[in-house]
Design a protein around this motif. Structure first.
Motif, PDB file in Angstrom:
ATOM      1  N   LEU A  66      -0.349  11.106  11.810  1.00 34.31           N
ATOM      2  CA  LEU A  66      -1.652  10.483  11.855  1.00 34.31           C
ATOM      3  C   LEU A  66      -2.748  10.873  10.813  1.00 34.31           C
ATOM      4  O   LEU A  66      -3.419   9.755  10.762  1.00 34.31           O
ATOM      5  CB  LEU A  66      -2.133  11.150  13.569  1.00 34.31           C
ATOM      6  CG  LEU A  66      -1.523  10.740  14.725  1.00 34.31           C
ATOM      7  CD1 LEU A  66      -2.019  11.410  15.950  1.00 34.31           C
ATOM      8  CD2 LEU A  66      -1.602   9.193  14.874  1.00 34.31           C
ATOM      9  N   GLY A  67      -2.381  11.841  10.374  1.00 40.63           N
ATOM     10  CA  GLY A  67      -3.293  12.213   9.168  1.00 40.63           C
ATOM     11  C   GLY A  67      -2.966  11.047   8.142  1.00 40.63           C
ATOM     12  O   GLY A  67      -4.017  10.730   7.156  1.00 40.63           O
ATOM     13  N   ILE A  68      -1.704  10.713   7.751  1.00 41.76           N
ATOM     14  CA  ILE A  68      -1.515   9.683   6.734  1.00 41.76           C
ATOM     15  C   ILE A  68      -2.055   8.514   6.945  1.00 41.76           C
ATOM     16  O   ILE A  68      -2.538   7.527   6.296  1.00 41.76           O
ATOM     17  CB  ILE A  68       0.059   9.752   6.367  1.00 41.76           C
ATOM     18  CG1 ILE A  68       0.394  11.079   5.656  1.00 41.76           C
ATOM     19  CG2 ILE A  68       0.460   8.618   5.740  1.00 41.76           C
ATOM     20  CD1 ILE A  68       1.841  11.192   5.659  1.00 41.76           C
ATOM     21  N   VAL A  72      -4.730   6.192   4.773  1.00 39.32           N
ATOM     22  CA  VAL A  72      -4.545   5.037   4.437  1.00 39.32           C
ATOM     23  C   VAL A  72      -5.519   4.009   5.087  1.00 39.32           C
ATOM     24  O   VAL A  72      -6.141   3.115   4.372  1.00 39.32           O
ATOM     25  CB  VAL A  72      -2.978   4.543   5.026  1.00 39.32           C
ATOM     26  CG1 VAL A  72      -3.037   3.149   4.665  1.00 39.32           C
ATOM     27  CG2 VAL A  72      -2.099   5.122   4.329  1.00 39.32           C
ATOM     28  N   CYS A  73      -5.930   4.219   6.435  1.00 42.58           N
ATOM     29  CA  CYS A  73      -7.146   3.397   6.946  1.00 42.58           C
ATOM     30  C   CYS A  73      -8.463   3.625   6.072  1.00 42.58           C
ATOM     31  O   CYS A  73      -9.274   2.888   6.029  1.00 42.58           O
ATOM     32  CB  CYS A  73      -7.350   3.851   8.393  1.00 42.58           C
ATOM     33  SG  CYS A  73      -6.089   3.020   9.500  1.00 42.58           S
ATOM     34  N   GLY A  74      -8.716   4.969   5.719  1.00 39.17           N
ATOM     35  CA  GLY A  74      -9.779   5.193   4.898  1.00 39.17           C
ATOM     36  C   GLY A  74      -9.913   4.613   3.479  1.00 39.17           C
ATOM     37  O   GLY A  74     -10.831   4.029   3.055  1.00 39.17           O
ATOM     38  N   ILE A  75      -8.580   4.419   2.922  1.00 32.65           N
ATOM     39  CA  ILE A  75      -8.479   3.754   1.736  1.00 32.65           C
ATOM     40  C   ILE A  75      -8.640   2.336   1.721  1.00 32.65           C
ATOM     41  O   ILE A  75      -9.330   1.698   0.936  1.00 32.65           O
ATOM     42  CB  ILE A  75      -7.001   4.089   1.116  1.00 32.65           C
ATOM     43  CG1 ILE A  75      -7.035   5.417   0.472  1.00 32.65           C
ATOM     44  CG2 ILE A  75      -6.844   2.947  -0.035  1.00 32.65           C
ATOM     45  CD1 ILE A  75      -5.609   5.886   0.154  1.00 32.65           C
ATOM     46  N   ALA A  76      -8.125   1.676   2.882  1.00 33.74           N
ATOM     47  CA  ALA A  76      -8.436   0.254   3.246  1.00 33.74           C
ATOM     48  C   ALA A  76     -10.007  -0.045   3.510  1.00 33.74           C
ATOM     49  O   ALA A  76     -10.562  -1.144   2.826  1.00 33.74           O
ATOM     50  CB  ALA A  76      -7.402  -0.223   4.253  1.00 33.74           C
ATOM     51  N   LYS A  98     -16.205   3.179  -3.179  1.00 32.49           N
ATOM     52  CA  LYS A  98     -15.678   3.798  -4.046  1.00 32.49           C
ATOM     53  C   LYS A  98     -15.215   5.134  -3.857  1.00 32.49           C
ATOM     54  O   LYS A  98     -14.089   5.650  -4.042  1.00 32.49           O
ATOM     55  CB  LYS A  98     -16.028   3.684  -5.523  1.00 32.49           C
ATOM     56  CG  LYS A  98     -15.298   3.906  -6.760  1.00 32.49           C
ATOM     57  CD  LYS A  98     -15.934   3.313  -7.860  1.00 32.49           C
ATOM     58  CE  LYS A  98     -17.180   3.102  -8.289  1.00 32.49           C
ATOM     59  NZ  LYS A  98     -17.924   3.221  -9.548  1.00 32.49           N
ATOM     60  N   SER A  99     -16.216   5.898  -3.618  1.00 36.29           N
ATOM     61  CA  SER A  99     -16.052   7.447  -3.112  1.00 36.29           C
ATOM     62  C   SER A  99     -15.250   7.585  -2.127  1.00 36.29           C
ATOM     63  O   SER A  99     -14.412   8.386  -1.921  1.00 36.29           O
ATOM     64  CB  SER A  99     -17.352   8.216  -3.181  1.00 36.29           C
ATOM     65  OG  SER A  99     -17.925   7.479  -2.035  1.00 36.29           O
ATOM     66  N   MET A 100     -15.188   6.556  -1.017  1.00 31.91           N
ATOM     67  CA  MET A 100     -14.235   6.679   0.263  1.00 31.91           C
ATOM     68  C   MET A 100     -13.027   6.476  -0.177  1.00 31.91           C
ATOM     69  O   MET A 100     -12.081   7.229   0.435  1.00 31.91           O
ATOM     70  CB  MET A 100     -14.765   5.675   1.057  1.00 31.91           C
ATOM     71  CG  MET A 100     -13.995   5.815   2.612  1.00 31.91           C
ATOM     72  SD  MET A 100     -14.122   4.435   3.810  1.00 31.91           S
ATOM     73  CE  MET A 100     -16.065   4.605   3.918  1.00 31.91           C
ATOM     74  N   ALA A 104     -10.354   9.470   0.524  1.00 30.21           N
ATOM     75  CA  ALA A 104      -8.880   9.156   1.220  1.00 30.21           C
ATOM     76  C   ALA A 104      -7.851   9.416   0.636  1.00 30.21           C
ATOM     77  O   ALA A 104      -6.652   9.647   1.094  1.00 30.21           O
ATOM     78  CB  ALA A 104      -9.108   7.576   1.894  1.00 30.21           C
ATOM     79  N   GLY A 105      -7.722   8.841  -0.657  1.00 32.92           N
ATOM     80  CA  GLY A 105      -6.617   9.149  -1.699  1.00 32.92           C
ATOM     81  C   GLY A 105      -6.190  10.621  -1.713  1.00 32.92           C
ATOM     82  O   GLY A 105      -5.075  10.999  -1.641  1.00 32.92           O
ATOM     83  N   LEU A 106      -7.354  11.432  -1.764  1.00 35.01           N
ATOM     84  CA  LEU A 106      -7.005  12.690  -2.054  1.00 35.01           C
ATOM     85  C   LEU A 106      -6.172  13.304  -0.665  1.00 35.01           C
ATOM     86  O   LEU A 106      -5.669  14.338  -0.714  1.00 35.01           O
ATOM     87  CB  LEU A 106      -8.174  13.544  -2.413  1.00 35.01           C
ATOM     88  CG  LEU A 106      -8.551  13.346  -4.013  1.00 35.01           C
ATOM     89  CD1 LEU A 106     -10.113  14.072  -4.315  1.00 35.01           C
ATOM     90  CD2 LEU A 106      -7.386  13.854  -4.707  1.00 35.01           C
ATOM     91  N   VAL A 107      -6.996  12.955   0.578  1.00 33.95           N
ATOM     92  CA  VAL A 107      -6.551  13.505   1.704  1.00 33.95           C
ATOM     93  C   VAL A 107      -4.939  12.906   1.865  1.00 33.95           C
ATOM     94  O   VAL A 107      -4.178  13.820   2.368  1.00 33.95           O
ATOM     95  CB  VAL A 107      -7.567  12.874   2.892  1.00 33.95           C
ATOM     96  CG1 VAL A 107      -6.904  13.110   4.013  1.00 33.95           C
ATOM     97  CG2 VAL A 107      -8.805  13.747   2.768  1.00 33.95           C
ATOM     98  N   ALA A 108      -4.858  11.831   1.525  1.00 31.31           N
ATOM     99  CA  ALA A 108      -3.381  11.220   1.730  1.00 31.31           C
ATOM    100  C   ALA A 108      -2.583  12.274   0.859  1.00 31.31           C
ATOM    101  O   ALA A 108      -1.140  12.340   1.411  1.00 31.31           O
ATOM    102  CB  ALA A 108      -3.401  10.027   1.258  1.00 31.31           C
ATOM    103  N   LEU A 109      -2.785  12.472  -0.364  1.00 34.45           N
ATOM    104  CA  LEU A 109      -2.096  13.173  -1.227  1.00 34.45           C
ATOM    105  C   LEU A 109      -1.727  14.900  -0.660  1.00 34.45           C
ATOM    106  O   LEU A 109      -0.865  15.425  -0.329  1.00 34.45           O
ATOM    107  CB  LEU A 109      -2.445  13.430  -2.604  1.00 34.45           C
ATOM    108  CG  LEU A 109      -2.377  12.394  -3.533  1.00 34.45           C
ATOM    109  CD1 LEU A 109      -3.134  12.663  -4.776  1.00 34.45           C
ATOM    110  CD2 LEU A 109      -0.864  11.984  -3.852  1.00 34.45           C
ATOM    111  N   ILE A 110      -2.697  15.382   0.011  1.00 35.75           N
ATOM    112  CA  ILE A 110      -2.811  16.573   0.633  1.00 35.75           C
ATOM    113  C   ILE A 110      -1.859  16.683   1.786  1.00 35.75           C
ATOM    114  O   ILE A 110      -1.077  17.529   2.090  1.00 35.75           O
ATOM    115  CB  ILE A 110      -4.171  17.347   0.924  1.00 35.75           C
ATOM    116  CG1 ILE A 110      -4.971  17.327  -0.470  1.00 35.75           C
ATOM    117  CG2 ILE A 110      -4.224  18.455   1.602  1.00 35.75           C
ATOM    118  CD1 ILE A 110      -6.420  17.680  -0.318  1.00 35.75           C
TER     119      ILE A 110
END
Length: 126
Positions: A66-68, A72-76, A98-100, A104-110
């Motif tokens: 669910l986190g991933i 991904v929804c945040g990136i979209a 852009k900041s979102m 979201a990309g950093l959250v996806a990596l973490i």
């Protein structure tokens, strides 16, 4: 009444205080305490002792999934805001998008690397 309590505490500490400051007796070699104390050598993590431990792992995997998905929804959503902002003349929305995307990309990596980090920490500790 408070002065009586203070006098009692002072008298008690002057009687038992020096014994509190003494160095503790060293533990015997081998880690066992002949005095019947707690044996810390028998304490270790044991996943087999946890009832229904597979349920815990399923819940952790579901939370990671669910986190991933949320990342991904945040990136979209950030990409949509970043691309739609200039069309409507709102550069603030574009900057927020852009900041979102970065967040979201950093959250996806973490979130995606959480299992690898935990596995590395467990092997480093052992």
């Amino acid at each position: 009444m408070l002065s009586y309590a203070g006098a009692w505490i002072t008298a008690t500490l002057t009687h038992t205080g020096p014994q509190l400051l003494l160095a503790p007796t060293p533990t015997p070699p081998g880690g066992t305490d002949p005095g019947g104390g707690f044996d810390w050598n028998k304490v270790h993590p044991d996943p087999a002792a946890v009832p229904k431990s597979d349920l815990f792992y399923q819940l952790c995997n579901a939370a990671l999934f669910l986190g991933i998905v949320a990342a991904v929804c945040g990136i979209a959503a950030g990409a949509i805001a970043f691309s739609v902002g200039p069309i409507f003349g709102s550069h603030i929305i574009s900057d927020r998008g852009k900041s979102m995307m970065w967040k979201a990309g950093l959250v996806a990596l973490i979130v995606g690397s959480a299992t690898s980090v935990i596995a590395w920490l467990l092997t480093a500790a052992a």
